[in-house]
Design a protein around this motif. Structure first.
Motif, PDB file in Angstrom:
ATOM      1  N   SER A 143      -6.990 -14.935   4.552  1.00  0.00           N
ATOM      2  CA  SER A 143      -7.737 -13.703   4.328  1.00  0.00           C
ATOM      3  C   SER A 143      -7.097 -12.821   3.252  1.00  0.00           C
ATOM      4  N   PHE A 144      -5.764 -12.852   3.148  1.00  0.00           N
ATOM      5  CA  PHE A 144      -5.103 -11.997   2.162  1.00  0.00           C
ATOM      6  C   PHE A 144      -5.290 -12.503   0.737  1.00  0.00           C
TER       7      PHE A 144
ATOM      8  N   GLU B 260      -0.523  -7.139  -7.755  1.00  0.00           N
ATOM      9  CA  GLU B 260      -0.438  -5.934  -6.930  1.00  0.00           C
ATOM     10  C   GLU B 260      -0.095  -4.807  -7.907  1.00  0.00           C
TER      11      GLU B 260
ATOM     12  N   LYS C 181      -0.615 -13.203  -7.673  1.00  0.00           N
ATOM     13  CA  LYS C 181      -1.600 -12.159  -7.381  1.00  0.00           C
ATOM     14  C   LYS C 181      -1.096 -10.833  -7.926  1.00  0.00           C
TER      15      LYS C 181
ATOM     16  N   LYS D  99       0.832  -1.197   0.000  1.00  0.00           N
ATOM     17  CA  LYS D  99       0.000   0.000   0.000  1.00  0.00           C
ATOM     18  C   LYS D  99       0.864   1.244   0.000  1.00  0.00           C
TER      19      LYS D  99
END
Length: 212
Positions: free
Chosen positions: A181-182, A115, A113, A2
């Protein structure tokens, strides 16, 4: 990650911001500068919007194998997009097995994934980019989760016999248990390679999106 995204946004803004200009000498110059300021502001807003707005990648599949592979997938449909976790998905496929396979069947799975770049997901508790020495013992559990497989004569155990197989659009429950969860939200691409005694059986690549 982030923080990296925030830094990229700030860098973009710094690149787009105009350098200080000398004071306008008349009304025409002032109006000209106002138009430039409005244009720059619009570019900044649109750029930030495109960076922060995230659309699902859309479901897509393709073969990464060869014509000599024993397992051939002709069609594959998975909806909705993105897939909801937990939730219900609908699956349909048609394929053929060009020769009987006794097993063991080895599966090599790689998942990435998105990003800012595609990040490989490591294998954690048998979830992620894992290698399974033999998927034959897992087939009964797959058929319990999707009973329509057995109803349409699709093998639920090894050996897998030669033939053509088709599953019409069928519902399958997607639980959240066992999924970190990620991993419950995001865009993904996966590659699965199947082999038996070193012989290639199939190789397929998928792109899909998940949402919690």
């Amino acid at each position: 990650m982030k923080r990296v995204t925030q830094l990229l946004c700030i860098s973009l803004l710094l690149l787009l911001l105009p350098l200080p200009a000398p004071a306008a000498r008349n009304a025409t110059d002032r109006r000209h500068n106002e138009v430039i300021d409005q244009s720059v502001d619009s570019v900044i807003r649109n750029s930030v919007y495109m960076m922060t707005k995230k659309q699902p990648v859309g479901f897509h599949w393709s073969s990464c194998g060869s014509k000599s592979d024993l397992f051939t997938l002709h069609t594959l449909t998975i909806t909705p997009n993105p897939i909801h976790i937990p939730g219900t998905a609908r699956v349909a496929f048609a394929g053929s097995v060009n020769g009987s396979v006794k097993g063991p069947i080895k599966a090599e799975l790689e998942i990435k994934k998105k990003e800012i770049i595609w990040i490989r997901i490591p294998c954690i508790n048998n979830v992620g980019s894992c290698t399974y020495a033999d998927v034959c013992p897992l087939l009964p559990a797959v058929c319990r989760a999707l009973p329509a497989l057995k109803q349409h004569g699709i093998p639920c155990s090894c050996p897998i016999k030669k033939g053509s197989y088709e599953l019409p659009l069928s519902q399958v429950a997607i639980p959240s248990e066992g999924i970190p969860s990620f991993l419950e939200k995001g865009d993904y691409k996966a590659t699965v390679k199947l082999t038996a005694s070193g012989r290639p059986l199939a190789c397929y690549s998928l792109k899909f999106s998940l949402t919690a």
